[in-house]
Design an enzyme around this catalytic site. Structure first.
Site, PDB file in Angstrom:
ATOM      1  N   THR A   1     -78.305  72.267  45.033  1.00 29.79           N
ATOM      2  CA  THR A   1     -78.530  71.800  46.505  1.00 29.79           C
ATOM      3  C   THR A   1     -77.457  72.620  47.296  1.00 29.79           C
ATOM      4  O   THR A   1     -77.886  72.827  48.513  1.00 29.79           O
ATOM      5  CB  THR A   1     -78.284  70.227  46.621  1.00 29.79           C
ATOM      6  OG1 THR A   1     -79.292  69.549  45.820  1.00 29.79           O
ATOM      7  CG2 THR A   1     -78.997  69.729  48.009  1.00 29.79           C
TER       8      THR A   1
ATOM      9  N   HIS B   1     -59.593  61.533  13.031  1.00 28.63           N
ATOM     10  CA  HIS B   1     -60.532  62.650  13.862  1.00 28.63           C
ATOM     11  C   HIS B   1     -59.488  63.961  14.054  1.00 28.63           C
ATOM     12  O   HIS B   1     -59.829  64.901  13.839  1.00 28.63           O
ATOM     13  CB  HIS B   1     -60.963  62.303  15.274  1.00 28.63           C
ATOM     14  CG  HIS B   1     -62.007  61.356  15.318  1.00 28.63           C
ATOM     15  ND1 HIS B   1     -63.258  61.606  14.742  1.00 28.63           N
ATOM     16  CD2 HIS B   1     -62.293  60.132  15.860  1.00 28.63           C
ATOM     17  CE1 HIS B   1     -64.008  60.748  14.758  1.00 28.63           C
ATOM     18  NE2 HIS B   1     -63.370  59.864  15.503  1.00 28.63           N
TER      19      HIS B   1
ATOM     20  N   PRO C   1     -78.509  72.172  35.132  1.00 30.09           N
ATOM     21  CA  PRO C   1     -78.318  70.584  34.864  1.00 30.09           C
ATOM     22  C   PRO C   1     -77.786  70.144  36.262  1.00 30.09           C
ATOM     23  O   PRO C   1     -77.302  70.725  37.178  1.00 30.09           O
ATOM     24  CB  PRO C   1     -76.821  70.842  33.873  1.00 30.09           C
ATOM     25  CG  PRO C   1     -76.893  72.140  33.389  1.00 30.09           C
ATOM     26  CD  PRO C   1     -77.699  73.128  34.363  1.00 30.09           C
ATOM     27  N   PRO C   2     -77.987  68.830  36.272  1.00 26.18           N
ATOM     28  CA  PRO C   2     -77.448  68.022  37.440  1.00 26.18           C
ATOM     29  C   PRO C   2     -75.960  68.123  38.022  1.00 26.18           C
ATOM     30  O   PRO C   2     -75.199  68.539  37.050  1.00 26.18           O
ATOM     31  CB  PRO C   2     -77.533  66.481  37.141  1.00 26.18           C
ATOM     32  CG  PRO C   2     -78.491  66.501  36.146  1.00 26.18           C
ATOM     33  CD  PRO C   2     -78.323  67.817  35.243  1.00 26.18           C
ATOM     34  N   GLY C   3     -75.658  68.394  39.152  1.00 28.11           N
ATOM     35  CA  GLY C   3     -74.423  68.623  39.608  1.00 28.11           C
ATOM     36  C   GLY C   3     -73.849  70.150  39.596  1.00 28.11           C
ATOM     37  O   GLY C   3     -72.805  70.299  39.844  1.00 28.11           O
ATOM     38  N   THR C   4     -74.743  70.963  39.240  1.00 24.77           N
ATOM     39  CA  THR C   4     -74.237  72.381  39.198  1.00 24.77           C
ATOM     40  C   THR C   4     -74.280  73.122  40.570  1.00 24.77           C
ATOM     41  O   THR C   4     -73.938  74.266  40.645  1.00 24.77           O
ATOM     42  CB  THR C   4     -75.100  73.260  38.111  1.00 24.77           C
ATOM     43  OG1 THR C   4     -76.335  72.913  38.326  1.00 24.77           O
ATOM     44  CG2 THR C   4     -74.524  72.769  36.833  1.00 24.77           C
ATOM     45  N   GLY C   5     -74.665  72.463  41.510  1.00 26.05           N
ATOM     46  CA  GLY C   5     -74.443  72.856  42.867  1.00 26.05           C
ATOM     47  C   GLY C   5     -75.912  73.870  43.409  1.00 26.05           C
ATOM     48  O   GLY C   5     -75.774  74.450  44.301  1.00 26.05           O
TER      49      GLY C   5
ATOM     50  N   GLU D   1     -58.406  57.315  15.042  1.00 26.47           N
ATOM     51  CA  GLU D   1     -58.128  58.529  15.950  1.00 26.47           C
ATOM     52  C   GLU D   1     -57.394  59.635  15.349  1.00 26.47           C
ATOM     53  O   GLU D   1     -57.617  60.927  15.383  1.00 26.47           O
ATOM     54  CB  GLU D   1     -57.670  58.148  17.338  1.00 26.47           C
ATOM     55  CG  GLU D   1     -58.460  57.209  18.307  1.00 26.47           C
ATOM     56  CD  GLU D   1     -59.957  57.880  18.413  1.00 26.47           C
ATOM     57  OE1 GLU D   1     -59.830  58.994  18.540  1.00 26.47           O
ATOM     58  OE2 GLU D   1     -60.826  57.044  18.442  1.00 26.47           O
TER      59      GLU D   1
END
Ligand code: ADP
Ligand code: MG
Ligand code: ZN
Length: 642
Positions: free
Chosen positions: A247, A468, A241-245, A465
Site C-alpha cells: 500500500t 534448544h 506478504p502483509p506489511g511489506t509496504g 531452553e
C-alpha cells in the site's frame, strides 16, 4: 492529503437538510394526536344505557350521525348547551369559538340493533320530534395516507441514518447518500494534493521502484514505447506478504507519478447491498478515463478477485463475481489510447482468478518480499527519523540483525513501541534496552510480567531452553544463537533467538538439524527429569509441520520418493480430496514419525554427551533469566561454523 472527488454539498448544509427531514418525519407521526386539540374537542364516549336513561329523556338531542357503521355521533341542540348539565360539554377550541360537536359518541356493535333500540326508546315520542339518524361515511384520509406513507418515511429515515454512520467511518471518503450509492468512493490524489508520500518514504526495493516508474512513464509518454510496437501494460499487480509496504508503495507511486491517482480498497466494492460492486467499478473507470492519463489503485484485490465458482457459499459469491466480471470487462475495454493503468495489491496472489492475471489484464507482477538484513536496516533508518534515540548506543545494524522475518510494518511497530516504552519509564531518550524490549514484544506478543512461574516450573523451562540452545549450538546447520530467555511471552514460555542466514535453498541435512534443535527442549526435559511436559507444544507443532513438508511437499524422503503433493493452484483445498492413495498416506505418516523420532534421539544423544554443559546453562538461566551469546560461548566454546 486525500481529497474528496465529487464535491457534494458542504457538510453544514447537509446537516440542516437532515434536520428538516427528521422534523417532517416527527410532525407526520404526531399530527393525528395534535390535530383534534387544534380543530375542536373530542366527544365524550358514553354507553347506550347512559344515553337512553340520562340524555334521551331530556329531549336535547339534535341529530345522530352513524359514522362508518361503527360510531354514533350525537349532536345536541345548541341552546341546550347552556343548561347546567351540559355546560361542561360546551368546550371551546383554541381559537375561542364554540365547537360544533358532536358532544357524545357511542360505539355501536351493529347498526340494526342500534336503530331498533333507538326506535324502541322513542316509541312514545311523536313522529315529528323523533331524532333523525344520518349515515355518513367518513374517510380517515390522514390515517389512510399515513398508513401508506409512514413505512416509507421510516425506511428512508433509517436509510439516511445508516448512511450518516457510513460517512463517519474512518477514512470514509465521500459523501454517502442513497443517491450516489453505486458511485465509487475512490479517493483521488493528484499533483495538487499536499503532504504526499514519495519513494523516499519507502526503504529498499530500488529495482522495484524503477520497474514501477517505468510503467508510469509508459503512461505519460506512450509514443516512446508504442513507436517500436511495445504494448503499454494495463495492470500491475503488487504481490507480497502483509506489511511489506504494498500500500505504501502504491501511495508513493501516486506521489511520484504526477498524474491523477484513484485509490480504492477491494472491500469497498462489496457492501451490504447487492449490485453495488459492479456499478462502482464502472463508475471508477469512468472517472479515471475522464482524467486520463491516470492510475487506478485497487488495494486488497483478492476480496473481489478470488477465483470464481469454487466456494460453497452462493450469496456473497454472486456479488463478488459480478464485481469481478465488471472489472475484467472494464480492463478489456481499454486500449493504448485510454491512458489508464490499473495498479493492484494483494497478499494472496495464489487465490486470484486466472482471468485476472492473464496477459492484457494484470500482466505485470511485482513481488515485494520480506526485507533482508540490509533492507531492514534501511527501513529502521526511515522509521527512526522521528524517534529521539541514543545514537551512541543504539546499533541499527544489530537491530536489523535481530529482526529476521520482520516485515516493514513490524519494524515500524518496533520503533514506535520502543519510544512508547521509553516514555512510560520517563526517559529523555530511547535507548537500546527499549529497542530490545520492543523487539521481544513484537516477536511474541506482550511480555507477561505478572505471570508467576513457580521455582519448579522455572527449573523445567530453564532445562528446556538450554536444551534448544545446546542442540542448536552443536549442530552444524543451525544458525548461531543470540540469546536465550526463560521470561514467558505470549503463548510460548521461554524462547531462543537465532540469527538465521538468509538462504533460498535448504538442504536435507539442514532440515534434519532444525528438527533436532526444535525437539532439543523436550529431549532435555526427558534427560534431566525423566519426564516430559506440555511445554513443548509450539516446538512439536513446528517440527511436525516441517517434517510433513519434507516428506509430502519437498520430496526429501527416500521412501516416499521424489514426489510433491503441493498444489500451487489452490484447487485442492476446495475439493477436500487427497491427491494420493491411502497407502501413500500411511507411508507419509510413518515417515514423518520416523523423522521426528530420529531427530529426538539425535537431540537426546547430543545432550547426554553434554550433560554437564546443559546443567551449567540451565543454572545460569535460572539465575539471570536471559543469557546472551557471550555467556553461551563461555560455556559451550565457539560454535563450529556451519
Ligand atoms: P501492505 O499493504 O503490504 O500490507 P503497508 O504498505 O500497509 O503493507 O505497510 C504498512 C507499514 O509498514 C507502512 O505504513 C510503513 O510504515 C511500513 N513499511 C512497510 N514497508 C516499508 C518500507 N519498505 N519502507 C518503509 N516503511 C515500510
Ligand atoms: Mg495493504
Ligand atoms: Zn521449546
Amino acid at each position: 492529503m486525500a481529497q474528496k472527488e465529487d464535491t457534494s454539498k458542504p457538510p453544514g448544509k447537509r446537516r440542516s437538510l437532515m434536520n428538516w427531514i427528521y422534523f417532517a418525519l416527527f410532525a407526520l407521526i404526531f399530527l393525528p394526536y395534535i390535530l383534534p386539540s387544534l380543530t375542536g374537542t373530542s366527544p365524550q364516549e358514553i354507553t347506550w344505557k347512559y344515553f337512553e336513561e340520562q340524555i334521551l329523556p331530556d329531549r336535547v338531542v339534535d341529530k345522530i350521525e352513524v359514522v362508518n357503521n361503527e360510531l354514533a355521533d350525537i349532536y345536541l341542540k345548541p341552546d341546550s348547551l347552556n343548561k347546567p348539565k351540559y355546560r361542561l360539554l360546551n368546550q371551546k377550541n383554541i381559537f375561542g369559538a364554540s365547537a360544533g360537536g358532536p358532544q357524545y359518541v357511542i360505539r355501536i356493535g351493529s347498526v340494526d340493533v342500534f336503530v331498533r333500540d333507538l326506535e324502541k326508546a322513542q316509541a312514545n315520542v311523536p313522529q315529528s320530534q323523533q331524532i333523525a339518524v344520518k349515515y355518513v361515511k367518513q374517510e380517515n384520509w390522514l390515517g389512510n395516507v399515513l398508513s401508506w406513507v409512514l413505512p416509507f418515511l421510516l425506511i428512508i429515515g433509517l436509510w439516511f441514518f445508516l448512511f450518516r454512520g457510513i460517512t463517519k467511518t474512518p477514512g470514509g471518503t465521500g459523501a454517502m447518500s442513497p443517491f450516489n450509492f453505486g458511485k465509487s468512493r475512490a479517493v483521488m490524489t493528484d499533483k495538487n494534493t499536499n503532504s504526499k508520500i514519495t519513494f523516499k518514504d519507502v526503504a529498499g526495493y530500488d529495482e522495484l521502484k524503477v520497474e514501477i516508474m517505468e510503467v508510469v512513464e509508459f503512461l505519460k509518454k506512450p509514443e516512446n514505447f508504442t513507436r517500436l510496437g511495445a504494448k503499454i501494460p494495463r495492470g500491475v499487480l503488487l504481490i507480497g506478504p502483509p506489511g511489506t509496504g504494498k500500500t505504501l508503495m502504491a501511495k508513493a507511486v501516486a506521489g511520484e507519478a504526477n498524474v491523477p491517482f484513484f485509490s480504492l480498497s477491494g472491500p469497498e466494492f462489496i457492501e451490504m447491498f447487492v449490485g453495488v460492486g459492479a456499478s462502482r467499478v464502472r463508475d471508477l473507470f469512468e472517472k479515471a478515463k475522464n482524467k486520463a492519463p491516470s492510475i487506478i489503485f485497487i488495494d486488497e484485490i483478492d476480496t473481489i478477485g478470488r477465483r470464481r465458482g469454487r466456494t460453497v457459499s452462493i450469496q456473497v459469491d454472486d456479488e463478488r463475481e459480478s464485481t469481478l466480471n465488471q472489472l475484467l470487462s472494464e480492463m478489456d475495454g481499454f486500449d493504448e489510447k485510454t491512458g489508464v493503468i490499473v495498479l493492484a495489491a494483494t497478499n494472496r496472489a495464489d487465490i486470484l482468478d486466472p482471468a485476472l492475471v492473464r496477459p492484457g489484464r494484470f500482466d505485470r507482477h511485482i513481488y515485494l518480499e520480506l526485507p533482508n538484513k540490509v533492507e531492514r536496516e534501511a527501513i529502521f533508518n526511515v522509521h527512526l527519523q522521528p524517534v529521539k534515540y541514543d545514537k551512541s548506543k543504539v546499533d541499527i545494524k544489530l537491530l536489523a540483525a535481530q529482526t529476521p522475518g520482520f516485515s516493514g510494518a513490524d519494524i515500524a511497530n518496533v520503533c514506535n513501541e520502543a519510544a512508547l516504552i521509553a516514555v512510560r519509564q520517563n526517559k529523555n531518550i530511547v535507548d537500546e534496552m527499549d529497542f530490545n524490549e520492543a523487539i521481544d514484544k513484537v516477536v511474541a506478543g506482550t511480555e507477561k510480567k505478572t505471570l508467576v512461574i513457580s521455582p519448579r516450573e522455572k527449573e523445567i523451562i530453564s532445562y528446556h531452553e538450554a536444551g534448544h540452545a545446546i542442540t542448536g549450538w552443536m549442530l552444524k546447520n543451525i544458525d548461531p544463537l543470540i540469546k536465550v530467555s526463560i521470561i514467558p511471552r505470549g503463548k510460548s514460555l521461554g524462547s531462543a533467538w537465532y540469527l538465521p542466514e538468509e538462504n533460498k535453498i535448504t538442504t536435507r541435512a539442514k532440515f534434519n538439524d532444525q528438527l533436532c534443535a526444535a525437539l532439543g527442549g523436550r529431549a532435555a526435559e526427558a534427560l534431566q527429569f525423566h519426564e516430559i511436559s506440555s511445554g513443548a507444544l509450539d516446538d512439536l507443532e513446528k517440527a511436525t509441520k516441517l517434517a510433513y513438508s519434507m516428506v509430502a511437499l519437498l520430496g526429501l524422503d527416500a521412501k516416499v520418493g521424489n514426489v510433491s503433493f503441493y498444489d500451487s493452484t489452490g484447487m485442492q483445498e476446495q475439493t477436500f480430496q487427497k491427491p494420493y492413495s491411502d497407502s501413500t498416506a500411511a507411508l507419509i505418516d510413518e515417515q514423518v514419525r520416523n523423522l521426528l523420532n530420529g531427530a529426538f534421539e539425535r537431540a537426546s544423544a547430543i545432550l547426554e554427551k553434554n550433560h554437564d554443559k546443559l546443567d551449567q546453562l540451565a543454572k545460569l538461566l535460572q539465575e539471570k533469566e536471559m543469557v546472551f551469546r557471550e555467556d553461551i560461548e563461555k560455556i559451550l566454546g565457539k560454535k563450529a561454523d556451519g
